[in-house]
Design a protein around this motif. Sequence first.
Motif, mmCIF file in Angstrom:
data_model
loop_
_atom_site.group_PDB
_atom_site.id
_atom_site.type_symbol
_atom_site.label_atom_id
_atom_site.label_comp_id
_atom_site.label_asym_id
_atom_site.label_seq_id
_atom_site.Cartn_x
_atom_site.Cartn_y
_atom_site.Cartn_z
ATOM 1 N N VAL A 178 0.834 -1.203 0.000
ATOM 2 C CA VAL A 178 0.000 0.000 0.000
ATOM 3 C C VAL A 178 0.868 1.252 0.000
ATOM 4 O O VAL A 178 0.675 2.156 -0.801
ATOM 5 C CB VAL A 178 -0.950 0.022 1.221
ATOM 6 N N CYS A 179 1.859 1.288 0.899
ATOM 7 C CA CYS A 179 2.655 2.514 1.026
ATOM 8 C C CYS A 179 3.547 2.746 -0.187
ATOM 9 O O CYS A 179 3.642 3.869 -0.695
ATOM 10 C CB CYS A 179 3.487 2.471 2.300
ATOM 11 N N ILE A 180 4.199 1.705 -0.657
ATOM 12 C CA ILE A 180 5.102 1.886 -1.802
ATOM 13 C C ILE A 180 4.304 2.243 -3.055
ATOM 14 O O ILE A 180 4.629 3.181 -3.784
ATOM 15 C CB ILE A 180 5.961 0.624 -2.033
ATOM 16 N N SER A 181 3.222 1.521 -3.267
ATOM 17 C CA SER A 181 2.437 1.820 -4.464
ATOM 18 C C SER A 181 1.728 3.160 -4.329
ATOM 19 O O SER A 181 1.592 3.901 -5.295
ATOM 20 C CB SER A 181 1.445 0.703 -4.760
ATOM 21 N N GLN A 182 1.325 3.477 -3.117
ATOM 22 C CA GLN A 182 0.714 4.790 -2.893
ATOM 23 C C GLN A 182 1.693 5.903 -3.256
ATOM 24 O O GLN A 182 1.322 6.898 -3.867
ATOM 25 C CB GLN A 182 0.294 4.901 -1.416
ATOM 26 N N ALA A 183 2.964 5.719 -2.869
ATOM 27 C CA ALA A 183 3.972 6.736 -3.177
ATOM 28 C C ALA A 183 4.086 6.937 -4.692
ATOM 29 O O ALA A 183 4.092 8.074 -5.174
ATOM 30 C CB ALA A 183 5.323 6.325 -2.593
ATOM 31 N N THR A 189 -2.396 -0.806 -5.490
ATOM 32 C CA THR A 189 -3.090 -0.028 -4.449
ATOM 33 C C THR A 189 -4.590 -0.285 -4.507
ATOM 34 O O THR A 189 -5.232 -0.512 -3.485
ATOM 35 C CB THR A 189 -2.836 1.485 -4.639
ATOM 36 N N SER A 190 -5.154 -0.231 -5.708
ATOM 37 C CA SER A 190 -6.604 -0.398 -5.850
ATOM 38 C C SER A 190 -7.050 -1.746 -5.286
ATOM 39 O O SER A 190 -8.050 -1.823 -4.566
ATOM 40 C CB SER A 190 -7.017 -0.324 -7.319
ATOM 41 N N ILE A 191 -6.309 -2.786 -5.608
ATOM 42 C CA ILE A 191 -6.711 -4.120 -5.137
ATOM 43 C C ILE A 191 -6.578 -4.204 -3.618
ATOM 44 O O ILE A 191 -7.462 -4.707 -2.929
ATOM 45 C CB ILE A 191 -5.877 -5.213 -5.824
ATOM 46 N N GLY A 210 -2.582 -10.415 -9.685
ATOM 47 C CA GLY A 210 -3.067 -11.197 -8.537
ATOM 48 C C GLY A 210 -2.080 -11.226 -7.379
ATOM 49 O O GLY A 210 -2.444 -11.568 -6.249
ATOM 50 N N LYS A 211 -0.822 -10.854 -7.642
ATOM 51 C CA LYS A 211 0.167 -10.814 -6.558
ATOM 52 C C LYS A 211 -0.144 -9.719 -5.545
ATOM 53 O O LYS A 211 0.434 -9.685 -4.464
ATOM 54 C CB LYS A 211 1.574 -10.622 -7.127
ATOM 55 N N ALA A 212 -1.039 -8.805 -5.912
ATOM 56 C CA ALA A 212 -1.456 -7.775 -4.956
ATOM 57 C C ALA A 212 -2.143 -8.417 -3.752
ATOM 58 O O ALA A 212 -2.274 -7.784 -2.705
ATOM 59 C CB ALA A 212 -2.390 -6.771 -5.625
ATOM 60 N N ARG A 213 -2.580 -9.659 -3.897
ATOM 61 C CA ARG A 213 -3.224 -10.360 -2.772
ATOM 62 C C ARG A 213 -2.220 -11.183 -1.956
ATOM 63 O O ARG A 213 -2.599 -11.885 -1.034
ATOM 64 C CB ARG A 213 -4.321 -11.285 -3.318
ATOM 65 N N VAL A 214 -0.943 -11.122 -2.341
ATOM 66 C CA VAL A 214 0.098 -11.877 -1.629
ATOM 67 C C VAL A 214 0.973 -10.874 -0.872
ATOM 68 O O VAL A 214 1.355 -9.854 -1.444
ATOM 69 C CB VAL A 214 0.982 -12.659 -2.644
#
Length: 349
Positions: free
Chosen positions: A82-87, A142-144, A223-227
Amino acid sequence: MLVHVLADTSEKLFGLCSLFGEQFTVAGERLDVEAKLPHDGAAVVVRVDLRALDNIAALKKRAARLAKAKKRIFLVEQISHVCISQAYALGATSVLPGKIDAAKLLAALADPVGHGTGPTSGISQPDNAVDAAATAIASMFTSITLGERVDIAGPKEAGRKITNRISEHGLTEWLATVRRHHEGTFQHCLLVTGVAVDFGVSLGFRKSDLERLSTAAMFHDIGKARVPLAILDKPGRLDEDERALVATHPAAGYDVLQGHLDISPEVLDAVRHHHEYLDGSGYPDGLCAENITDIVRVLTIADIFAALIEHRPYKPTMPRAAAYEILCGMRGKLDRVLVASFKPVALTR
Ligand SMILES: [Fe+2]
Ligand SMILES: [Fe+2]
């Protein structure tokens, strides 16, 4: 050079200002006071807790002014998707995770070839493709993670930019740029897209097929956003449970994308089946050769090759020739004719 520092507490602000004060002209601003940063041409260093929605809102309010900075370095305190992708989604040109490393930070600011740096007339065109693609991938993750609907147009457009960039500058330049600026899962997605696109170009794909391929590559590991990131970017071997969790990602990616009208059936199929092998030993569906399409075969080769040549901090980068040898050794699993056609992409392009 003028460096603007943006932080959410006075302590962080003073710490960074004193760190940079000896080498640069520094202007500091707390996130909760009036937005005034930055002036054109400055570098911005942001140290803010990106888990707090108020902080994200305050940064979004500054987005237009932030975008004027050539370098936007975000120091991320919590290493999480979340934080890295948010950045990246907030416009970072580079993200330095974890504990603040003064030497690394000063080097990033002083680096004339750094990500997003360039003449004061603006960020050069080549870096736009990297920025756009990294941000698109970050936004997807981030969205996922936040349970929001995934933006389809951004990654598609980024895939087109990568195609243009590779047609103009070649694959080798793309690999070097991506490996210099991105790590872990995001680096992997950028490398796979570049390799897949260049492979498609070398095979003489039509424009529409090339576009499907670049879109499939951009989305293939969504799908790796769920890992958990700790597993995805873990140095060394995964244990059995961790491997099982990672292996859920093709089906998870398929689930995320299947409701989207803008995703073609070919792309959806490629996301679900990029870990299938011709001999039926792959996952998640154990498909055999006759059920594995050409676009999937191309993507699978690009995916394996990119994973082998990734730059990871804990292991030396595998030379392209050695990675190609491994592909050649996967007899029965990969399309032999395609692997032979891949040789110039792997070794010389
Ligand atoms: Fe994958
Ligand atoms: Fe992958």
